[in-house]
Design an enzyme around this catalytic site. Structure first.
Site, PDB file in Angstrom:
ATOM      1  N   GLU A 120     -16.992   3.138 -25.791  1.00 28.41           N
ATOM      2  CA  GLU A 120     -15.958   3.701 -26.915  1.00 28.41           C
ATOM      3  C   GLU A 120     -16.165   2.681 -28.002  1.00 28.41           C
ATOM      4  OE1 GLU A 120     -12.268   3.866 -24.802  1.00 28.41           O
ATOM      5  OE2 GLU A 120     -12.865   5.670 -23.758  1.00 28.41           O
ATOM      6  N   GLN A 133     -40.136 -16.228 -31.129  1.00 21.96           N
ATOM      7  CA  GLN A 133     -40.221 -17.622 -31.538  1.00 21.96           C
ATOM      8  C   GLN A 133     -41.783 -18.152 -31.420  1.00 21.96           C
ATOM      9  OE1 GLN A 133     -37.527 -19.061 -33.050  1.00 21.96           O
ATOM     10  NE2 GLN A 133     -38.767 -20.831 -33.613  1.00 21.96           N
ATOM     11  N   GLY A 148     -43.530 -16.756 -37.296  1.00 23.19           N
ATOM     12  CA  GLY A 148     -43.537 -15.872 -38.517  1.00 23.19           C
ATOM     13  C   GLY A 148     -44.066 -14.334 -38.139  1.00 23.19           C
ATOM     14  N   GLU A 163     -22.917   0.052 -21.501  1.00 22.57           N
ATOM     15  CA  GLU A 163     -22.506   0.078 -20.229  1.00 22.57           C
ATOM     16  C   GLU A 163     -22.855   1.631 -20.259  1.00 22.57           C
ATOM     17  OE1 GLU A 163     -20.816  -1.460 -17.424  1.00 22.57           O
ATOM     18  OE2 GLU A 163     -19.633  -2.963 -18.612  1.00 22.57           O
TER      19      GLU A 163
END
Lengths: 362, 404
Positions: free
Chosen positions: A129, A330, A334, A357
């Site tokens: 929701e 990482q 770049g 979920e």
């Protein structure tokens, strides 16, 4: 006895799913993400894997038996290929498996055979929701008892294949307790809204769904009058945690290969501890998450209450996948930020786990 | 098969030591922490009797047992004992790390000759001496020498950080496995393990370290001065031709013992989580696994996180032990569980002090002690960094030259 090795049968299965993930899912992932849709042929191409029929007993048209452990192995491999594709391929299980796990005998006979054919059967579940404090045990969508059935009211989001699904399992609160209802396509009061635009999982069609006076008969309440959804929630958490392991592994594999081939300061960047240690930690965390998933799945397969195990597995996997996909970006530096490489997509996909979920089940 | 069902053989062994942990360890923990280096004889005697009576070692489990669960049983036992008290656990009699080195590198005859004593007579200990004042993680840089002289080896050098060194060499008729080089020019290939038995002339315990934690356990400095031992006390072969052989034996020892260290770490972590939950529950703070996440308080989230991390580390440990029982190479998995358990126990015990506030910092409660005890697990038998290096080399397929 403790055991940390899949059975021969499971290994064979894993091998075929792994091949499928590498040949069919991975090559399409980038374009699907860019275009925001999965090729229809992809969904059909998974038929030989018999994802669902292998989990359903003969009595309902299948040829196997459901095992959460096997399902978790399966899910990890699919997600390694592509998370959007994996969720799409697992979507029919959003209806079929809850029916198998918690449905009445009549519901099983009515619904399950349809999932055992050759073609892809779009199905869906509406659990999430649109609110920050969402919890599957405290739903705002309501199911009000009326004579002969229930009236559903509320708003759902991240509902996969809502527009195409023949059946949708809608979760709503009956007097404070979470229950699930089998809602057929075209039922009055079931309004499928706009396609959602998310950070990741862009290839997966997700929709907002409004329930406005949607009437369902008592016979379509999952498990009948006393039916609960605890078993379903547990299996969903295991599924998502297993998918997280697969997603993280994809990022780890890619980053590891990159780090071995990218040269800086005269040697591969993987030869520097700053990079090598990140990879070592990723490998350790992925393995730990996998073992937590296996334990939770095994607990469910024993028929025991796996609430704690499932929560632990998902809690760990949610964080692990985010850290692992972030590390992969990482390590590529770049280049990791550029969409020519898949790692940025995986980071966007990886972010989904902690907020999702009920969008997969094994 | 993927299964998490605990076999009866393991359950029975855990049952045997659980009472010891509860009755002889936990209540004595503070006392032996403060009396540093004093031998907890009640515990020692009970454990020794238990191992004689059952024929099982509670300190090393590299030998295969009939059920094929020796290593898995051992990590369970160690976790349980360490839950009682990690410092006292390390005082446990038996072949320990020295025994693991003999199991990993010795011949059948040597295992018989050196390890039989751990199945009879009064309590005995064994230790392993690797670290030297100038080198720790860089084990290949050791300077202790072994020179062949007729039917003897003559050892010279200084070893530090020898866990249970005093008990093995002074308090009992035990032994020490000492790593020395027979060819300083050969680097790792020249590294060999030798057995020095208690009472051998030329071996002396010169110092006991005063430590942050695990104070009950003795950490000895040992000097070898023209220490003459029989030629047959060189474990395995004197061959230097294989450039990795000597060092390999040391690493094989660690493959076997790192899961044990991880298990000990996790015993401390479990003790912390359990007592923390017990005390916080008195204040109405409890983790409910079916509670909406957004309704959890920060402390409940911390507790949930601790439990999750603890379980993750434990499963890695169990898997590494399972691989050993299966006879599968487990270097990668052993280092993984050691890294994870070292991280987890450090974090969990530090958090334990934090969550209890001033009570956690007080020596009236065990949290501060557990935090002090925990830290060693991220240091000995390979620091967290060395184990990351081991993992990284394995997953990348790099040699020690390619990844320094």
């Amino acid at each position: 006895m403790f055991g940390f090795e899949p059975s021969d049968e499971q290994k064979t299965l894993v091998k075929s799913v792994r091949r499928f993930a590498a040949r069919e899912l991975r090559p399409l992932a980038h374009d699907s993400d860019e275009r925001g849709e999965l090729p229809g042929a992809l969904l059909e191409s998974a038929a030989p894997l018999a994802l669902l029929p292998a989990s359903l007993p003969e009595a309902y048209g299948g040829f196997g038996q459901r095992s959460a452990v096997t399902g978790a192995l399966f899910a990890e491999e699919l997600a390694w290929g592509d998370l959007s594709g994996a969720l799409a391929l697992l979507a029919p299980g959003l209806v079929a498996l809850p029916v198998l796990l918690a449905g009445t005998e009549a519901q099983k006979h009515e619904l399950l055979p349809a999932f055992c054919g050759e073609g892809y059967v779009p199905a869906s579940a509406a659990l999430l929701e649109p609110r920050a404090d969402f919890d599957p045990r405290v739903l705002q969508a309501r199911a009000r008892r009326v004579s002969g059935g229930y009236v559903l009211e509320g708003t759902k989001c991240n509902v996969p294949f809502a527009a195409e699904a023949e059946w949708m399992l809608v979760y709503a609160s009956v007097e404070g307790e979470s229950r699930a209802f089998l809602v057929r396509r075209g039922t009055d009061g079931l309004h499928v809204g706009e396609r959602e635009q998310n950070m990741g999982l862009r290839a997966l069609p997700l929709y907002k769904v409004e329930l406005r006076g949607c009437v369902v008969s008592s016979a379509l309440c999952l498990g009948g009058e006393g039916g609960g959804v605890e078993a379903v929630l547990g299996a969903s958490r295991v599924a998502l945690a297993a998918l997280a392991v697969g997603q993280a592994r994809a990022a780890y594999d890619y980053a590891l290969d990159y780090a071995k081939s990218r040269v800086a300061f005269g040697e591969a960047i993987a030869q520097r501890q700053a990079i090598a240690f990140m990879l070592a930690e990723m490998a350790t965390e992925i393995e730990a998450a996998r073992l937590l998933v296996w334990e939770a799945a095994w607990t469910l397969d024993q028929g025991a209450d796996g609430t704690r195990e499932c929560l632990l597995a998902k809690t760990f996997a949610d964080e692990m996948v985010l850290a692992a996909t972030d590390r992969a970006v990482q390590i590529l530096g770049g280049h990791g930020y550029i969409r020519d490489h898949p790692v940025e997509m995986w980071l966007r996909n990886g972010r989904a786990f902690a907020v999702m979920e009920g969008i997969a089940i094994v | 098969m993927i299964s998490f069902e605990m076999p009866d053989e393991i359950r029975e062994r855990v049952d045997l030591v659980r009472g010891v942990a509860r009755e002889l360890m936990r209540p004595a923990a503070r006392e032996f922490d403060e009396r540093e280096h004093e031998i907890p004889w009640d515990f020692v005697t009970r454990m020794w009797d238990l191992s004689l009576k059952t024929g099982q070692s509670f300190r090393s489990g590299t030998r295969r047992d009939g059920a094929g669960v020796a290593a898995q049983a051992l990590v369970h036992v160690i976790e349980t004992l360490s839950w009682g008290d990690a410092g006292i656990y390390l005082c446990g009699p038996g072949a320990g790390l020295g025994g693991a080195a003999i199991e990993a590198t010795g011949t059948a005859e040597q295992k018989q000759r050196f390890l039989t004593r751990y199945r009879e007579g009064p309590p005995k200990w064994a230790c392993m001496a690797m670290t030297e004042p100038h080198c720790g993680s860089d084990t290949a840089a050791i300077r202790t020498t072994a020179v062949r002289d007729g039917e003897s080896w003559v050892l010279n050098g200084e070893k530090i950080f020898v866990t249970t060194g005093h008990k093995a060499l002074v308090d009992s008729e035990g032994l020490m496995v000492v790593w020395a080089t027979i060819d300083p020019a050969a680097g790792r290939a020249g590294m060999k393990p030798f057995v020095v038995e208690a009472g051998t002339p030329g071996v002396r315990v010169t110092k006991l370290e005063r430590k942050m934690g695990i104070r009950a356990s003795d950490t000895a400095s040992v000097v070898l001065e023209n220490c003459r031992i029989p030629a047959a006390n060189l474990l395995g072969s004197a061959e230097v031709s294989d450039p990795r052989k000597g060092f390999k034996g040391a690493m094989a020892t660690f493959d076997a013992t790192r899961p044990s260290v991880a298990a000990s770490a996790l015993g401390i972590a479990r003790a912390t989580v359990e007592l923390l939950k017990e005390l916080l529950a008195l204040q109405g703070i409890e983790v409910r696994y079916d509670r909406p996440r957004h309704l959890l308080t920060a402390i409940e989230r911390d507790l949930l996180d601790m439990e999750t991390q603890l379980r993750a580390a434990w499963l890695l440990t169990l898997k590494a032990a399972w691989m050993m029982d299966k006879g599968l190479p487990n270097t990668l998995e052993s280092s993984m569980c050691k890294v994870k358990a070292g991280d987890v126990v450090t974090r969990v015990t530090q958090k334990g002090v934090e969550l209890m506030g001033p009570l956690g910092y007080s020596r009236e409660l065990p949290f501060e002690k557990w935090m002090r005890d925990a830290k060693i697990n991220d240091l000995f038998e390979g620091t967290g960094q060395i184990n990351r290096l081991v993992i990284a080399r394995r997953i990348l397929g790099y040699s020690s030259r390619e990844l320094k």
